[in-house]
Design an enzyme around this catalytic site. Sequence first.
Site, PDB file in Angstrom:
ATOM      1  N   TYR A   1       1.141  -1.007  -0.153  1.00  0.00           N
ATOM      2  CA  TYR A   1       0.024   0.123   0.082  1.00  0.00           C
ATOM      3  C   TYR A   1       0.864   1.220  -0.182  1.00  0.00           C
ATOM      4  CZ  TYR A   1      -3.568  -3.203   0.997  1.00  0.00           C
ATOM      5  OH  TYR A   1      -4.698  -4.429   1.057  1.00  0.00           O
TER       6      TYR A   1
ATOM      7  N   ASN B   1     -13.165   3.434  -1.431  1.00  0.00           N
ATOM      8  CA  ASN B   1     -12.192   2.271  -1.487  1.00  0.00           C
ATOM      9  C   ASN B   1     -12.763   1.535  -0.014  1.00  0.00           C
ATOM     10  OD1 ASN B   1     -10.374   0.537  -0.784  1.00  0.00           O
ATOM     11  ND2 ASN B   1      -8.790   1.838  -0.800  1.00  0.00           N
TER      12      ASN B   1
ATOM     13  N   HIS C   1     -15.211  -7.227  -0.989  1.00  0.00           N
ATOM     14  CA  HIS C   1     -15.213  -8.497  -1.599  1.00  0.00           C
ATOM     15  C   HIS C   1     -16.293  -9.249  -0.644  1.00  0.00           C
ATOM     16  CE1 HIS C   1     -11.302  -7.442  -3.204  1.00  0.00           C
ATOM     17  NE2 HIS C   1     -10.775  -7.274  -1.674  1.00  0.00           N
TER      18      HIS C   1
ATOM     19  N   ASP D   1     -26.270  -2.729  -2.262  1.00  0.00           N
ATOM     20  CA  ASP D   1     -27.632  -2.157  -2.573  1.00  0.00           C
ATOM     21  C   ASP D   1     -27.666  -0.796  -2.100  1.00  0.00           C
ATOM     22  OD1 ASP D   1     -28.397  -4.821  -2.971  1.00  0.00           O
ATOM     23  OD2 ASP D   1     -29.044  -5.124  -0.802  1.00  0.00           O
TER      24      ASP D   1
ATOM     25  N   ILE E   1      -6.101   0.620  -4.002  1.00  0.00           N
ATOM     26  CA  ILE E   1      -4.615   1.226  -4.139  1.00  0.00           C
ATOM     27  C   ILE E   1      -3.888   0.035  -4.698  1.00  0.00           C
ATOM     28  CG2 ILE E   1      -2.604   1.729  -2.649  1.00  0.00           C
ATOM     29  CD1 ILE E   1      -4.732   2.856  -0.547  1.00  0.00           C
ATOM     30  N   SER E   2      -4.084  -1.251  -4.715  1.00  0.00           N
ATOM     31  CA  SER E   2      -3.230  -2.126  -4.977  1.00  0.00           C
ATOM     32  C   SER E   2      -4.079  -2.599  -6.280  1.00  0.00           C
ATOM     33  CB  SER E   2      -3.160  -3.253  -3.913  1.00  0.00           C
ATOM     34  OG  SER E   2      -4.327  -3.737  -3.697  1.00  0.00           O
TER      35      SER E   2
ATOM     36  N   ARG F   1      -9.654 -11.827  -3.481  1.00  0.00           N
ATOM     37  CA  ARG F   1      -9.581 -10.364  -3.957  1.00  0.00           C
ATOM     38  C   ARG F   1      -9.988 -10.032  -5.197  1.00  0.00           C
ATOM     39  NH1 ARG F   1      -7.179  -7.993   0.537  1.00  0.00           N
ATOM     40  NH2 ARG F   1      -5.503  -9.483   1.409  1.00  0.00           N
TER      41      ARG F   1
HETATM   42  C1  DQA Z   1      -7.890  -2.624  -0.977  1.00  0.00           C
HETATM   43  C2  DQA Z   1      -7.818  -4.043  -1.616  1.00  0.00           C
HETATM   44  C3  DQA Z   1      -8.516  -4.902  -0.684  1.00  0.00           C
HETATM   45  O1  DQA Z   1      -8.539  -6.273  -1.066  1.00  0.00           O
HETATM   46  C4  DQA Z   1      -8.128  -4.853   0.796  1.00  0.00           C
HETATM   47  O2  DQA Z   1      -9.033  -5.545   1.724  1.00  0.00           O
HETATM   48  C5  DQA Z   1      -8.038  -3.404   1.189  1.00  0.00           C
HETATM   49  C6  DQA Z   1      -7.365  -2.454   0.381  1.00  0.00           C
HETATM   50  C7  DQA Z   1      -6.935  -1.522  -1.757  1.00  0.00           C
HETATM   51  O3  DQA Z   1      -6.915  -0.219  -1.598  1.00  0.00           O
HETATM   52  O4  DQA Z   1      -6.061  -2.048  -2.685  1.00  0.00           O
HETATM   53  O5  DQA Z   1      -8.110  -3.146   2.418  1.00  0.00           O
HETATM   54  O6  DQA Z   1      -9.039  -1.879  -0.982  1.00  0.00           O
END
Ligand code: DQA
Length: 147
Positions: A23, A79, A85, A92, A106-107, A116
């Site tokens: 991150y 985010n 997930h 909804d 971010i990732s 994911r």
């Molecule tokens: C995330 C990716 C998700 O899988 C993870 O649970 C996060 C951060 C990201 O910003 O890459 O908490 O949303």
Amino acid sequence: MKTVYVLNGPNLNLLGTREPAVYGVHTLADVEQMCAAACARHGLALQFRQSNHEGVLVDWIHEAGQCHARGELAGVVLNAGAYTHTSVALLDAIKGTGITLIELHISNVFARESFRHHSWISAAARAVMCGFGVQGYALAIDGLAQM
Ligand code: DQA
């Protein structure tokens, strides 16, 4: 002046110290500054928030929906962290309000664990961004400003 809501879900308060290889080293306060600068460039107001609680995120999406109903919303950047997930409730809420929402990660979630790869939110999102690091937030605001 229209408003952008930037909503952050669980564990994003730990940015800067949380898995920096995934991150990065920027904190959530840094991200807020980047978002404020992007909004200022476009003449938009910013609501920037983080919660570890699913229902609070649902309430904030409803609040953004009321802003949308008044014609005052530029859009939402969400985010949702791990709730992405798991959360039908967030899906909804987005569908129920009719807001323009960008799903952001971010990732690059598709280069990570298979759990994911599925998002409940994508079906209701106008656009999905992942893998740009924290710069993705400013890019998402740029995108909303052009919609
Ligand atoms: C995330 C990716 C998700 O899988 C993870 O649970 C996060 C951060 C990201 O910003 O890459 O908490 O949303």
